[in-house]
Write a protein that holds these residues in place. Structure first.
Motif, PDB file in Angstrom:
ATOM      1  N   MET A   1      37.156 -15.099 -88.391  1.00 13.19           N
ATOM      2  CA  MET A   1      36.080 -16.092 -88.600  1.00 13.19           C
ATOM      3  C   MET A   1      35.248 -15.618 -87.086  1.00 13.19           C
ATOM      4  O   MET A   1      35.801 -15.579 -86.325  1.00 13.19           O
ATOM      5  N   VAL A   2      34.103 -15.524 -87.361  1.00 15.68           N
ATOM      6  CA  VAL A   2      33.314 -15.068 -86.253  1.00 15.68           C
ATOM      7  C   VAL A   2      32.073 -16.064 -86.063  1.00 15.68           C
ATOM      8  O   VAL A   2      31.437 -16.271 -86.786  1.00 15.68           O
ATOM      9  N   THR A   3      31.902 -16.469 -84.657  1.00 14.09           N
ATOM     10  CA  THR A   3      30.612 -17.226 -84.447  1.00 14.09           C
ATOM     11  C   THR A   3      30.151 -16.831 -83.204  1.00 14.09           C
ATOM     12  O   THR A   3      30.690 -15.976 -82.698  1.00 14.09           O
ATOM     13  N   PHE A   4      29.173 -17.684 -82.724  1.00 10.38           N
ATOM     14  CA  PHE A   4      28.390 -17.169 -81.653  1.00 10.38           C
ATOM     15  C   PHE A   4      28.810 -17.533 -80.180  1.00 10.38           C
ATOM     16  O   PHE A   4      28.320 -16.950 -79.108  1.00 10.38           O
ATOM     17  N   THR A   5      29.437 -18.526 -80.055  1.00  6.05           N
ATOM     18  CA  THR A   5      29.707 -19.162 -78.632  1.00  6.05           C
ATOM     19  C   THR A   5      31.090 -19.542 -78.482  1.00  6.05           C
ATOM     20  O   THR A   5      31.739 -19.976 -79.486  1.00  6.05           O
ATOM     21  N   ASN A   6      31.543 -19.693 -77.348  1.00  6.70           N
ATOM     22  CA  ASN A   6      32.809 -20.164 -77.184  1.00  6.70           C
ATOM     23  C   ASN A   6      33.036 -21.676 -77.607  1.00  6.70           C
ATOM     24  O   ASN A   6      34.154 -22.110 -78.015  1.00  6.70           O
ATOM     25  N   TYR A   7      31.974 -22.461 -77.201  1.00  8.13           N
ATOM     26  CA  TYR A   7      32.013 -23.787 -78.006  1.00  8.13           C
ATOM     27  C   TYR A   7      32.421 -23.803 -79.321  1.00  8.13           C
ATOM     28  O   TYR A   7      33.056 -24.527 -79.892  1.00  8.13           O
ATOM     29  N   ALA A   8      31.307 -23.147 -80.080  1.00 14.58           N
ATOM     30  CA  ALA A   8      31.667 -22.936 -81.592  1.00 14.58           C
ATOM     31  C   ALA A   8      33.197 -22.468 -81.834  1.00 14.58           C
ATOM     32  O   ALA A   8      33.582 -22.819 -82.847  1.00 14.58           O
ATOM     33  N   VAL A   9      33.605 -21.228 -81.203  1.00 17.27           N
ATOM     34  CA  VAL A   9      34.895 -20.904 -81.396  1.00 17.27           C
ATOM     35  C   VAL A   9      35.972 -21.966 -81.359  1.00 17.27           C
ATOM     36  O   VAL A   9      36.707 -22.271 -82.145  1.00 17.27           O
ATOM     37  N   ALA A  10      35.830 -22.812 -80.257  1.00 18.85           N
ATOM     38  CA  ALA A  10      36.669 -24.038 -80.064  1.00 18.85           C
ATOM     39  C   ALA A  10      36.651 -24.993 -81.195  1.00 18.85           C
ATOM     40  O   ALA A  10      37.617 -25.508 -81.603  1.00 18.85           O
ATOM     41  N   GLU A  11      35.540 -25.418 -81.700  1.00 20.50           N
ATOM     42  CA  GLU A  11      35.028 -26.377 -82.664  1.00 20.50           C
ATOM     43  C   GLU A  11      35.705 -25.677 -83.707  1.00 20.50           C
ATOM     44  O   GLU A  11      36.442 -26.643 -84.353  1.00 20.50           O
ATOM     45  N   LEU A  12      35.384 -24.479 -84.245  1.00 19.49           N
ATOM     46  CA  LEU A  12      35.947 -24.180 -85.598  1.00 19.49           C
ATOM     47  C   LEU A  12      37.533 -24.226 -85.577  1.00 19.49           C
ATOM     48  O   LEU A  12      38.027 -24.407 -86.577  1.00 19.49           O
ATOM     49  N   GLU A  13      38.249 -23.340 -84.533  1.00 19.11           N
ATOM     50  CA  GLU A  13      39.486 -23.439 -84.255  1.00 19.11           C
ATOM     51  C   GLU A  13      40.028 -24.897 -84.455  1.00 19.11           C
ATOM     52  O   GLU A  13      41.066 -25.028 -85.338  1.00 19.11           O
ATOM     53  N   THR A  14      39.517 -25.825 -83.878  1.00 16.97           N
ATOM     54  CA  THR A  14      39.955 -27.340 -84.130  1.00 16.97           C
ATOM     55  C   THR A  14      39.946 -27.823 -85.321  1.00 16.97           C
ATOM     56  O   THR A  14      40.882 -28.481 -86.002  1.00 16.97           O
ATOM     57  N   ARG A  15      38.695 -27.579 -85.768  1.00 18.19           N
ATOM     58  CA  ARG A  15      38.485 -27.924 -87.464  1.00 18.19           C
ATOM     59  C   ARG A  15      39.289 -27.143 -88.490  1.00 18.19           C
ATOM     60  O   ARG A  15      39.860 -27.999 -89.521  1.00 18.19           O
ATOM     61  N   VAL A  16      39.382 -25.894 -88.326  1.00 13.34           N
ATOM     62  CA  VAL A  16      40.468 -25.174 -89.093  1.00 13.34           C
ATOM     63  C   VAL A  16      42.045 -25.941 -88.989  1.00 13.34           C
ATOM     64  O   VAL A  16      42.438 -26.074 -90.114  1.00 13.34           O
ATOM     65  N   ARG A  17      42.251 -25.984 -87.992  1.00 12.35           N
ATOM     66  CA  ARG A  17      43.765 -26.564 -87.666  1.00 12.35           C
ATOM     67  C   ARG A  17      43.947 -27.846 -88.336  1.00 12.35           C
ATOM     68  O   ARG A  17      44.746 -28.113 -88.918  1.00 12.35           O
ATOM     69  N   LEU A  18      43.028 -28.677 -88.149  1.00 17.97           N
ATOM     70  CA  LEU A  18      43.071 -30.046 -88.655  1.00 17.97           C
ATOM     71  C   LEU A  18      42.834 -30.226 -90.094  1.00 17.97           C
ATOM     72  O   LEU A  18      43.637 -30.931 -90.667  1.00 17.97           O
ATOM     73  N   PHE A  19      42.258 -29.484 -90.755  1.00 13.51           N
ATOM     74  CA  PHE A  19      41.891 -29.241 -92.218  1.00 13.51           C
ATOM     75  C   PHE A  19      43.303 -28.971 -92.854  1.00 13.51           C
ATOM     76  O   PHE A  19      43.511 -29.467 -93.877  1.00 13.51           O
ATOM     77  N   ILE A  20      43.933 -27.814 -92.090  1.00 15.48           N
ATOM     78  CA  ILE A  20      45.133 -27.224 -93.055  1.00 15.48           C
ATOM     79  C   ILE A  20      46.077 -28.286 -92.704  1.00 15.48           C
ATOM     80  O   ILE A  20      46.841 -28.434 -93.502  1.00 15.48           O
ATOM     81  N   ARG A  21      46.215 -28.828 -91.450  1.00 13.89           N
ATOM     82  CA  ARG A  21      47.383 -29.967 -91.276  1.00 13.89           C
ATOM     83  C   ARG A  21      47.157 -31.134 -92.170  1.00 13.89           C
ATOM     84  O   ARG A  21      48.043 -31.528 -92.811  1.00 13.89           O
ATOM     85  N   THR A  22      45.727 -31.831 -92.292  1.00 15.16           N
ATOM     86  CA  THR A  22      45.533 -32.728 -93.188  1.00 15.16           C
ATOM     87  C   THR A  22      45.816 -32.490 -94.739  1.00 15.16           C
ATOM     88  O   THR A  22      46.294 -33.238 -95.103  1.00 15.16           O
ATOM     89  N   ALA A  23      45.598 -31.170 -95.015  1.00 17.52           N
ATOM     90  CA  ALA A  23      45.795 -30.872 -96.355  1.00 17.52           C
ATOM     91  C   ALA A  23      47.411 -30.877 -96.756  1.00 17.52           C
ATOM     92  O   ALA A  23      47.819 -31.328 -97.827  1.00 17.52           O
ATOM     93  N   TYR A  24      47.919 -30.518 -95.703  1.00 14.90           N
ATOM     94  CA  TYR A  24      49.631 -30.222 -96.073  1.00 14.90           C
ATOM     95  C   TYR A  24      50.130 -31.525 -95.883  1.00 14.90           C
ATOM     96  O   TYR A  24      50.991 -31.918 -96.826  1.00 14.90           O
ATOM     97  N   ASP A  25      49.594 -32.409 -94.993  1.00 12.94           N
ATOM     98  CA  ASP A  25      50.005 -34.075 -94.912  1.00 12.94           C
ATOM     99  C   ASP A  25      49.711 -34.493 -96.487  1.00 12.94           C
ATOM    100  O   ASP A  25      50.483 -35.335 -96.964  1.00 12.94           O
TER     101      ASP A  25
END
Length: 128
Positions: A58-82
């Motif tokens: 996954m590629v995005t353009f700013t450090n903030y966007a990287v952090a936000e995307l990483e947080t979202r991906v982690r949350l969505f995968i954990r939520t789906a697993y739960d």
């Protein structure tokens, strides 16, 4: 020139390229995180040939966007697993739809195993 059309994240083809171009605050990060979840659990019909989280770049353009995307991906995968473990768990409607569709295609056990593997490998994500 091709016509632009409304992007529906739960219906986008996973074996084609998807370009998401939109203004700030329109849900791009949300859509990318949902696409990652879909790649992990919808695509496989054979566990030996499924896509693993560490194979998705996954590629995005700013450090903030990287952090936000990483947080979202982690949350969505954990939520789906739960949600797989406890169908009554509070869960985003789109995540529910994606998980339910994967369960219909691959079965509850297979979908749960794919999500468990993804949760265990979250530190191996490639978001840049």
């Amino acid at each position: 020139m091709s016509e632009k059309k409304e992007f529906e994240v739960t219906e986008a083809l996973l074996d084609k390229r998807n370009l998401i171009e939109a203004s700030a605050g329109t849900g791009k990060t949300y859509s990318i995180a949902i696409l990652v979840l879909r790649l992990l659990i919808e695509k496989p019909s054979n566990r030996q040939h499924h896509i693993r989280i560490q194979e998705i770049l996954m590629v995005t353009f700013t450090n903030y966007a990287v952090a936000e995307l990483e947080t979202r991906v982690r949350l969505f995968i954990r939520t789906a697993y739960d949600f797989c473990l406890n169908n009554t768990a509070e869960c985003d409607k789109t995540i529910q739809k994606v998980v339910k569709r994967a369960i219909e295609k691959n079965g509850l056990e297979e979908t749960t195993l794919l999500l468990k593997e993804a949760v265990l490998m979250l530190d191996e994500t490639s978001i840049m």
